[in-house]
Design an enzyme around this catalytic site. Sequence first.
Site, PDB file in Angstrom:
ATOM      1  N   VAL A  58      31.626   7.552 -12.509  1.00 41.64           N
ATOM      2  CA  VAL A  58      31.478   9.006 -12.667  1.00 41.64           C
ATOM      3  C   VAL A  58      32.866   9.657 -12.665  1.00 41.64           C
ATOM      4  O   VAL A  58      33.676   9.377 -11.773  1.00 41.64           O
ATOM      5  CB  VAL A  58      30.631   9.581 -11.507  1.00 41.64           C
ATOM      6  CG1 VAL A  58      30.491  11.093 -11.645  1.00 41.64           C
ATOM      7  CG2 VAL A  58      29.255   8.919 -11.468  1.00 41.64           C
ATOM      8  N   VAL A  85      34.927   6.056  -9.184  1.00 41.30           N
ATOM      9  CA  VAL A  85      35.365   7.398  -9.556  1.00 41.30           C
ATOM     10  C   VAL A  85      36.362   7.277 -10.704  1.00 41.30           C
ATOM     11  O   VAL A  85      37.411   6.626 -10.568  1.00 41.30           O
ATOM     12  CB  VAL A  85      35.998   8.118  -8.348  1.00 41.30           C
ATOM     13  CG1 VAL A  85      36.509   9.488  -8.770  1.00 41.30           C
ATOM     14  CG2 VAL A  85      34.983   8.243  -7.216  1.00 41.30           C
ATOM     15  N   LYS A  86      36.013   7.878 -11.828  1.00 40.90           N
ATOM     16  CA  LYS A  86      36.879   7.811 -12.998  1.00 40.90           C
ATOM     17  C   LYS A  86      37.917   8.928 -12.925  1.00 40.90           C
ATOM     18  O   LYS A  86      37.568  10.106 -12.804  1.00 40.90           O
ATOM     19  CB  LYS A  86      36.058   7.955 -14.281  1.00 40.90           C
ATOM     20  CG  LYS A  86      35.190   6.748 -14.561  1.00 40.90           C
ATOM     21  CD  LYS A  86      34.311   6.960 -15.777  1.00 40.90           C
ATOM     22  CE  LYS A  86      35.076   6.915 -17.070  1.00 40.90           C
ATOM     23  NZ  LYS A  86      34.165   7.082 -18.236  1.00 40.90           N
ATOM     24  N   VAL A  87      39.176   8.527 -13.019  1.00 42.39           N
ATOM     25  CA  VAL A  87      40.279   9.489 -12.947  1.00 42.39           C
ATOM     26  C   VAL A  87      41.174   9.305 -14.179  1.00 42.39           C
ATOM     27  O   VAL A  87      41.686   8.204 -14.408  1.00 42.39           O
ATOM     28  CB  VAL A  87      41.117   9.256 -11.662  1.00 42.39           C
ATOM     29  CG1 VAL A  87      42.283  10.233 -11.598  1.00 42.39           C
ATOM     30  CG2 VAL A  87      40.244   9.363 -10.414  1.00 42.39           C
TER      31      VAL A  87
END
Length: 222
Positions: A58, A85-87
Amino acid sequence: MKLIIDDANIEKIKQLYETFPVDGVTTNPSILARAGGDPHRVLRGLRDFLGSEGELHVQVLSTDAEGMVAEAGRIRAELGENTYVKVPVTREGLKAIRLLAASDCRVTATAVYTQMQAFLAAKAGAVYAAPYVNRIDNLGGDGVAVARDIHELFQKNGLKTQVLAASFKNCRQVLELVRCGVGAATVSPEVLEAFLKLDAVDAAVERFRLDFEGLCGAQATL
Ligand code: G3P
């Protein structure tokens, strides 16, 4: 290589899971927009379907490191600690990746267009780095070559980060990376379905059926 679905339509995902040996789901804000509805509810539905151990990615929306870290906290509180967690690998993103990795958050470094972005994200502690294969192709580059290079440079530098190749428009791009054994590829439902759209196979199966019906009668099976 892990095979992941790049989509957020829960019905489509359930249907694909029945057929394909897939390993999880990736989303991004555009994918959530396409799915429609309340994104919190959509993501909660995906988590419920995948189970607490299923791989779900996400993406944060904040553009500053502080905001990204806070958002990652909310994502993990809502969807489970093991949610990736997509950054995006911007300057602020890189800062956030270091902070998040230090607090045991699983980070997928995204919006990767260059080898150096991936290298920096890996050094900062990302679990995955996601090169955008087709978008690189559309810039006149060679997306598969960039993803392959990243895979090799991780290995040569003793970095544990895996390539999670993304943004595919055709099966050939995916196959090239299966050949290299990159860590994972995330593909749209359309590309996934295209792996098995083979008229010659359907024709062969139909011939077998007709031959056997000639022997044993209509609808015959063993
Ligand atoms: O999540 C990033 C990536 O999957 C984007 O794909 O098809 O929008 O280029 P695409």
